[in-house]
Design a protein around this motif. Sequence first.
Motif, PDB file in Angstrom:
ATOM      1  N   ARG A   1       0.836  -1.206   0.000  1.00 44.60           N
ATOM      2  CA  ARG A   1       0.000   0.000   0.000  1.00 44.60           C
ATOM      3  C   ARG A   1       0.873   1.259   0.000  1.00 44.60           C
ATOM      4  O   ARG A   1       0.579   2.232  -0.713  1.00 44.60           O
TER       5      ARG A   1
ATOM      6  N   ASN B   1       0.964   3.893  -3.159  1.00 46.37           N
ATOM      7  CA  ASN B   1       0.688   5.316  -2.982  1.00 46.37           C
ATOM      8  C   ASN B   1       1.859   6.182  -3.432  1.00 46.37           C
ATOM      9  O   ASN B   1       1.657   7.230  -4.052  1.00 46.37           O
TER      10      ASN B   1
ATOM     11  N   LYS C   1      -6.985   6.278  -8.151  1.00 48.97           N
ATOM     12  CA  LYS C   1      -6.911   7.722  -8.420  1.00 48.97           C
ATOM     13  C   LYS C   1      -7.761   8.568  -7.486  1.00 48.97           C
ATOM     14  O   LYS C   1      -7.479   9.746  -7.288  1.00 48.97           O
ATOM     15  N   THR C   2      -8.808   8.003  -6.942  1.00 49.44           N
ATOM     16  CA  THR C   2      -9.712   8.749  -6.064  1.00 49.44           C
ATOM     17  C   THR C   2      -9.828   8.013  -4.730  1.00 49.44           C
ATOM     18  O   THR C   2      -9.467   6.827  -4.635  1.00 49.44           O
ATOM     19  N   PRO C   3     -10.352   8.681  -3.710  1.00 51.52           N
ATOM     20  CA  PRO C   3     -10.552   7.983  -2.437  1.00 51.52           C
ATOM     21  C   PRO C   3     -11.419   6.735  -2.589  1.00 51.52           C
ATOM     22  O   PRO C   3     -11.183   5.715  -1.930  1.00 51.52           O
ATOM     23  N   GLU C   4     -12.418   6.818  -3.472  1.00 52.89           N
ATOM     24  CA  GLU C   4     -13.305   5.672  -3.677  1.00 52.89           C
ATOM     25  C   GLU C   4     -12.572   4.514  -4.357  1.00 52.89           C
ATOM     26  O   GLU C   4     -12.749   3.346  -3.984  1.00 52.89           O
ATOM     27  N   GLU C   5     -11.742   4.841  -5.353  1.00 53.48           N
ATOM     28  CA  GLU C   5     -10.956   3.793  -6.004  1.00 53.48           C
ATOM     29  C   GLU C   5      -9.971   3.163  -5.025  1.00 53.48           C
ATOM     30  O   GLU C   5      -9.782   1.941  -5.014  1.00 53.48           O
ATOM     31  N   LYS C   6      -9.354   4.005  -4.203  1.00 53.30           N
ATOM     32  CA  LYS C   6      -8.416   3.475  -3.217  1.00 53.30           C
ATOM     33  C   LYS C   6      -9.120   2.528  -2.242  1.00 53.30           C
ATOM     34  O   LYS C   6      -8.558   1.485  -1.848  1.00 53.30           O
ATOM     35  N   ALA C   7     -10.322   2.873  -1.863  1.00 57.08           N
ATOM     36  CA  ALA C   7     -11.086   2.005  -0.963  1.00 57.08           C
ATOM     37  C   ALA C   7     -11.406   0.673  -1.628  1.00 57.08           C
ATOM     38  O   ALA C   7     -11.309  -0.391  -0.983  1.00 57.08           O
TER      39      ALA C   7
ATOM     40  N   ASP D   1      -8.291  -1.456  -1.805  1.00 56.99           N
ATOM     41  CA  ASP D   1      -8.075  -2.076  -0.493  1.00 56.99           C
ATOM     42  C   ASP D   1      -9.049  -3.229  -0.264  1.00 56.99           C
ATOM     43  O   ASP D   1      -8.688  -4.255   0.345  1.00 56.99           O
TER      44      ASP D   1
END
Length: 216
Positions: free
Chosen positions: A78, A82, A89-95, A98
């Motif tokens: 992770r 990063n 690319k976005t917080p939603e994609e990162k979530a 994960d």
Amino acid sequence: MIQYKLIYFDVRGLGEVSRQLFHLAGCEFEDVKIPRNDEQAWLELKKSTPFGQLPILKILDAESQNEIEIPQSSAIGRYLANQFGYAGKTPEEKAMVDAVIDQFKDFLVSQKRLTLAVRTKKSEEEINRVKEDIVTPAKDTYFKILKKLLENNSSGFLVGNDITWADLQISDNLTTLDGLGIFVPSEEPILAKFHEKIMNTPSLKTYFEQRPASLL
């Protein structure tokens, strides 16, 4: 200048995705490989590890000479994702990236039962029992989730429009499962197409062709 040193065994295993991230990003690093069969070397090293496990990522600031160590494969992956731009690319994609990694780790609990049986040379009957009773049901659930993600994403990646470390982790796991006879490409065309796509990533193709074939 930041210098990286990745310490893991001389196999793919849980350190592999971090190696791939360095190659994908074109970032130089020291790839320290501890011989898996050299128990004494590992026992000596283990005393100095943060959690008594590998992999470990050492990060050295050459100017200040400050060094930090990051343990645990997912934390390392992770962090590097990063750093290099492969975490989404976005917080939603990162979530979601994960979430895919967490799903892989859920399946890995079952997979480890099989790799342990193979590594400790259990009987063929016992290995087949673990495959049928433990790994196959977990694999069916795991594959169903992965295929749904791929079917709903026209890019061919698991999340978003570009490669992420979730793609690397799942593709590498499929390589392992292929070797164990759990993933049969001809029976899983969606996953086979995804696996081929990641394996043919231009900045990784040469690395894939030269890396050891060890499964564990």
